[in-house]
Design a protein around this motif. Structure first.
Motif, PDB file in Angstrom:
ATOM      1  N   GLY A 173      72.026  34.322  59.524  1.00 23.07           N
ATOM      2  CA  GLY A 173      71.857  35.703  59.082  1.00 23.07           C
ATOM      3  C   GLY A 173      72.003  35.884  57.589  1.00 23.07           C
ATOM      4  O   GLY A 173      72.076  37.020  57.103  1.00 23.07           O
ATOM      5  N   ASP A 174      72.028  34.788  56.839  1.00 21.05           N
ATOM      6  CA  ASP A 174      72.213  34.848  55.398  1.00 21.05           C
ATOM      7  C   ASP A 174      70.903  35.232  54.709  1.00 21.05           C
ATOM      8  O   ASP A 174      69.893  34.529  54.843  1.00 21.05           O
ATOM      9  CB  ASP A 174      72.688  33.485  54.894  1.00 21.05           C
ATOM     10  CG  ASP A 174      72.927  33.467  53.401  1.00 21.05           C
ATOM     11  OD1 ASP A 174      73.814  34.211  52.944  1.00 21.05           O
ATOM     12  OD2 ASP A 174      72.229  32.718  52.704  1.00 21.05           O
ATOM     13  N   VAL A 175      70.912  36.328  53.986  1.00 22.74           N
ATOM     14  CA  VAL A 175      69.695  36.820  53.335  1.00 22.74           C
ATOM     15  C   VAL A 175      69.233  35.852  52.257  1.00 22.74           C
ATOM     16  O   VAL A 175      68.040  35.541  52.138  1.00 22.74           O
ATOM     17  CB  VAL A 175      69.935  38.223  52.734  1.00 22.74           C
ATOM     18  CG1 VAL A 175      68.707  38.683  51.949  1.00 22.74           C
ATOM     19  CG2 VAL A 175      70.257  39.217  53.834  1.00 22.74           C
ATOM     20  N   ALA A 176      70.180  35.338  51.456  1.00 23.90           N
ATOM     21  CA  ALA A 176      69.809  34.404  50.388  1.00 23.90           C
ATOM     22  C   ALA A 176      69.175  33.147  50.969  1.00 23.90           C
ATOM     23  O   ALA A 176      68.210  32.614  50.419  1.00 23.90           O
ATOM     24  CB  ALA A 176      71.042  34.047  49.552  1.00 23.90           C
ATOM     25  N   GLY A 177      69.707  32.670  52.098  1.00 31.69           N
ATOM     26  CA  GLY A 177      69.126  31.501  52.743  1.00 31.69           C
ATOM     27  C   GLY A 177      67.715  31.765  53.230  1.00 31.69           C
ATOM     28  O   GLY A 177      66.832  30.908  53.117  1.00 31.69           O
ATOM     29  N   PHE A 178      67.497  32.975  53.753  1.00 33.30           N
ATOM     30  CA  PHE A 178      66.162  33.344  54.235  1.00 33.30           C
ATOM     31  C   PHE A 178      65.177  33.406  53.067  1.00 33.30           C
ATOM     32  O   PHE A 178      64.046  32.912  53.158  1.00 33.30           O
ATOM     33  CB  PHE A 178      66.218  34.693  54.942  1.00 33.30           C
ATOM     34  CG  PHE A 178      64.887  35.175  55.452  1.00 33.30           C
ATOM     35  CD1 PHE A 178      64.341  34.669  56.618  1.00 33.30           C
ATOM     36  CD2 PHE A 178      64.167  36.138  54.741  1.00 33.30           C
ATOM     37  CE1 PHE A 178      63.106  35.113  57.080  1.00 33.30           C
ATOM     38  CE2 PHE A 178      62.936  36.585  55.196  1.00 33.30           C
ATOM     39  CZ  PHE A 178      62.408  36.065  56.368  1.00 33.30           C
ATOM     40  N   VAL A 179      65.610  33.989  51.947  1.00 34.48           N
ATOM     41  CA  VAL A 179      64.744  34.087  50.766  1.00 34.48           C
ATOM     42  C   VAL A 179      64.413  32.696  50.228  1.00 34.48           C
ATOM     43  O   VAL A 179      63.256  32.397  49.890  1.00 34.48           O
ATOM     44  CB  VAL A 179      65.420  34.944  49.680  1.00 34.48           C
ATOM     45  CG1 VAL A 179      64.634  34.869  48.370  1.00 34.48           C
ATOM     46  CG2 VAL A 179      65.544  36.390  50.140  1.00 34.48           C
ATOM     47  N   MET A 180      65.440  31.818  50.157  1.00 34.25           N
ATOM     48  CA  MET A 180      65.207  30.456  49.677  1.00 34.25           C
ATOM     49  C   MET A 180      64.241  29.715  50.600  1.00 34.25           C
ATOM     50  O   MET A 180      63.377  28.957  50.138  1.00 34.25           O
ATOM     51  CB  MET A 180      66.529  29.701  49.571  1.00 34.25           C
ATOM     52  CG  MET A 180      67.424  30.149  48.425  1.00 34.25           C
ATOM     53  SD  MET A 180      68.985  29.238  48.343  1.00 34.25           S
ATOM     54  CE  MET A 180      68.421  27.592  47.902  1.00 34.25           C
ATOM     55  N   LEU A 181      64.375  29.947  51.908  1.00 30.66           N
ATOM     56  CA  LEU A 181      63.490  29.288  52.869  1.00 30.66           C
ATOM     57  C   LEU A 181      62.045  29.740  52.672  1.00 30.66           C
ATOM     58  O   LEU A 181      61.119  28.915  52.631  1.00 30.66           O
ATOM     59  CB  LEU A 181      63.954  29.591  54.294  1.00 30.66           C
ATOM     60  CG  LEU A 181      63.129  28.975  55.422  1.00 30.66           C
ATOM     61  CD1 LEU A 181      63.193  27.459  55.371  1.00 30.66           C
ATOM     62  CD2 LEU A 181      63.611  29.480  56.780  1.00 30.66           C
ATOM     63  N   LYS A 182      61.837  31.042  52.516  1.00 31.09           N
ATOM     64  CA  LYS A 182      60.483  31.556  52.348  1.00 31.09           C
ATOM     65  C   LYS A 182      59.886  31.127  51.009  1.00 31.09           C
ATOM     66  O   LYS A 182      58.696  30.803  50.929  1.00 31.09           O
ATOM     67  CB  LYS A 182      60.479  33.089  52.471  1.00 31.09           C
ATOM     68  CG  LYS A 182      60.814  33.581  53.881  1.00 31.09           C
ATOM     69  CD  LYS A 182      59.868  32.949  54.913  1.00 31.09           C
ATOM     70  CE  LYS A 182      60.242  33.288  56.342  1.00 31.09           C
ATOM     71  NZ  LYS A 182      59.375  32.577  57.319  1.00 31.09           N
ATOM     72  N   ASP A 183      60.701  31.128  49.961  1.00 27.62           N
ATOM     73  CA  ASP A 183      60.215  30.648  48.662  1.00 27.62           C
ATOM     74  C   ASP A 183      59.815  29.171  48.750  1.00 27.62           C
ATOM     75  O   ASP A 183      58.814  28.751  48.165  1.00 27.62           O
ATOM     76  CB  ASP A 183      61.297  30.821  47.590  1.00 27.62           C
ATOM     77  CG  ASP A 183      61.471  32.275  47.182  1.00 27.62           C
ATOM     78  OD1 ASP A 183      60.589  33.089  47.516  1.00 27.62           O
ATOM     79  OD2 ASP A 183      62.498  32.596  46.543  1.00 27.62           O
ATOM     80  N   PHE A 184      60.614  28.401  49.484  1.00 27.68           N
ATOM     81  CA  PHE A 184      60.315  26.985  49.652  1.00 27.68           C
ATOM     82  C   PHE A 184      58.999  26.802  50.417  1.00 27.68           C
ATOM     83  O   PHE A 184      58.160  25.979  50.048  1.00 27.68           O
ATOM     84  CB  PHE A 184      61.465  26.313  50.408  1.00 27.68           C
ATOM     85  CG  PHE A 184      61.298  24.833  50.598  1.00 27.68           C
ATOM     86  CD1 PHE A 184      61.549  23.942  49.566  1.00 27.68           C
ATOM     87  CD2 PHE A 184      60.898  24.328  51.821  1.00 27.68           C
ATOM     88  CE1 PHE A 184      61.387  22.577  49.745  1.00 27.68           C
ATOM     89  CE2 PHE A 184      60.739  22.964  52.017  1.00 27.68           C
ATOM     90  CZ  PHE A 184      60.992  22.090  50.971  1.00 27.68           C
TER      91      PHE A 184
END
Length: 465
Positions: free
Chosen positions: A238-249
């Motif tokens: 549920g970590d927003v920063a992790g989700f953003v990093m995943l999508k950027d990747f």
């Protein structure tokens, strides 16, 4: 710290104050100047913080100070990680009998990977230059840590380096999403060797271009699958920063986006390298205690259910570990001396009273050391969320460990995982299920759904004896 955040600066100061309290409010003094790093830059003066060297050789003082540092270091305190590494690898470590190169390398690596060590620091007062002095001293701390880590790794075997890597992965995994994001950066070629911005790396770029790069730069292998894996694990929490990093990747290239299916399948089976931090001890006898327990809702809820676990399973684990001569039927039948002996094995305070966490650790410790009964019990505990948060990937791991030792109930449980499928387990091969069911029957256990339900009830729901 987050750039531009006064709150982050106050939080950093608060952490320092907490460490000061734990270390008997010793005065704020600078440590020794750091050495010059391999790149040739002077490390300069260390940041001011509580001076943590020992004033006595008494064992209990040394033990208390190391445990205080470990609590802070597991929680992600940059300075505690640096100081703990110096304890295990410093000039006086051998005299104090706490010399441990692997453990020193672990905490140097964690400090160098800690964002608090390389994030920009902004002063509160408007118009002042950004905290140049504090920023400079942190750069010096990191440069000195890198120099020390490089010396340690150069003298290690490949097995010792793997041990360092596994321990770092374990500690970061206990920090949840922030730790998973750090692990993703450690594997990402877009960042420095310590998951830091390239311009903030203590390693001279010229050293990275050599035919034989520094050992510290090769501790973690750069690969896109692990970047996706750890970003995915962070996002799943549920970590927003992790989700953003995943999508950027994913958006960074079509090749990276195509890794999704394989990386997600790997994430569903992923478990940390250890069940808990290996409680080894240097010559001093001060164990490498595990201070990783997070007081989250899932962990608290799971520990609150420990009473649903029949105590005989804890008793068998303690007997297997030779803490008791025979399995104890109840907690009350354990002596204070026996409990203290087990607490010493774990590096826990010797209270003479067995806590809920220590009951779980007894099962875990016996499972790690090869007792099939405890491996099966731990598998069901993970399946049911008793004592440990529900985690089907870990349940699958421990069912498979018990299965390898020929445990019939584990064999049937494995067939259930294969044939029905469980959340978090990617292996769904029904052909394998048939093989496991036949194998279980030959082992003297008749496969049936009813028997599995009885097993779950016996281990996790029966009234306490």
């Amino acid at each position: 710290m987050v750039p531009g955040s006064d709150r982050s600066l106050r939080e950093g100061l608060r952490k320092g104050a907490t460490l000061a309290g734990l270390l008997a409010l010793l005065p704020l003094l600078g440590c020794d100047p750091g050495p010059k790093g391999p790149g040739g830059q002077a490390a300069g003066q260390s940041c001011p913080r509580p001076q943590t060297f020992l004033t006595t050789q008494a064992f209990n003082v040394q033990e208390q100070e190391i445990r205080a540092l470990r609590r802070q270091a597991f929680a992600g305190d940059f300075f505690a990680q640096i100081d703990l590494a110096r304890r295990y690898g410093g000039a006086e470590a051998e005299a104090r009998k706490i010399h441990d190169p692997v453990e020193a390398a672990v905490w140097y690596q964690l400090a160098l990977s800690n964002p608090d060590g390389f994030a920009p620091i902004v002063m509160a007062a408007q118009g002042q230059r950004p905290g140049r002095r504090l920023q400079d001293c942190r750069e010096a701390e990191r440069l000195g840590a890198y120099s020390a880590l490089e010396r340690l790794l150069e003298r290690m075997s490949s097995e010792e380096r793997q041990d360092v890597r596994d321990r770092v992965i374990y500690v970061l995994s206990t920090q949840g999403a922030p730790g998973f994001r750090t692990l993703a950066r450690l594997h990402d070629v877009s960042f420095g060797p310590f998951g830091d911005p390239m311009e903030s790396s203590p390693i001279d770029p010229r050293d990275l271009k050599r035919g034989r790069p520094p050992a510290a730069a090769t501790l973690f292998t750069r690969n896109d699958v692990d970047v996706y894996l750890f970003n995915y694990l962070a996002a799943q929490s549920g970590d927003v920063a992790g989700f953003v990093m995943l999508k950027d990747f994913e958006r960074s290239s079509t090749g990276r986006a195509a890794l999704g299916a394989d990386a997600q399948a790997k994430a569903k089976r992923w478990t940390p390298p250890f069940e808990f931090y290996p409680p080894q001890a240097p010559e001093s006898g001060v164990p490498l205690s595990d201070e990783s327990l997070r007081a989250g809702e899932a962990e608290a809820a799971a520990l609150a259910r420990v009473d649903e676990l029949p105590f005989i399973h804890v008793g068998h684990a303690l007997a297997y570990l030779r803490v008791t001569e025979k399995p104890a039927l109840t907690k009350a039948s354990l002596t204070a001396t026996e409990i203290q002996a087990f607490q010493a094995m774990l590096g826990r305070p010797a209270t003479g009273r067995l806590s809920s966490l220590e009951e779980v650790r007894a099962i875990q410790y016996a499972a790690v050391n090869g007792q099939a009964r405890s491996q099966l019990t731990l598998a069901v505990m993970y399946s049911e969320g008793v004592g440990v948060p529900r985690d089907y990937a870990r349940a699958f791991h421990w069912f498979s460990q018990a299965d390898r030792q020929g445990n019939a109930e584990a064999k049937y449980a494995m067939s259930t995982f294969f044939s029905l499928g469980m959340e978090g387990v990617a292996d769904q091969d029904k052909a394998s299920a048939v093989v496991y069911q036949i194998d279980a029957a030959l082992a003297g256990f008749k496969p049936s759904a009813q028997r599995l339900r009885e097993l779950l009830a016996q281990v996790s729901r029966a009234p306490r004896t």
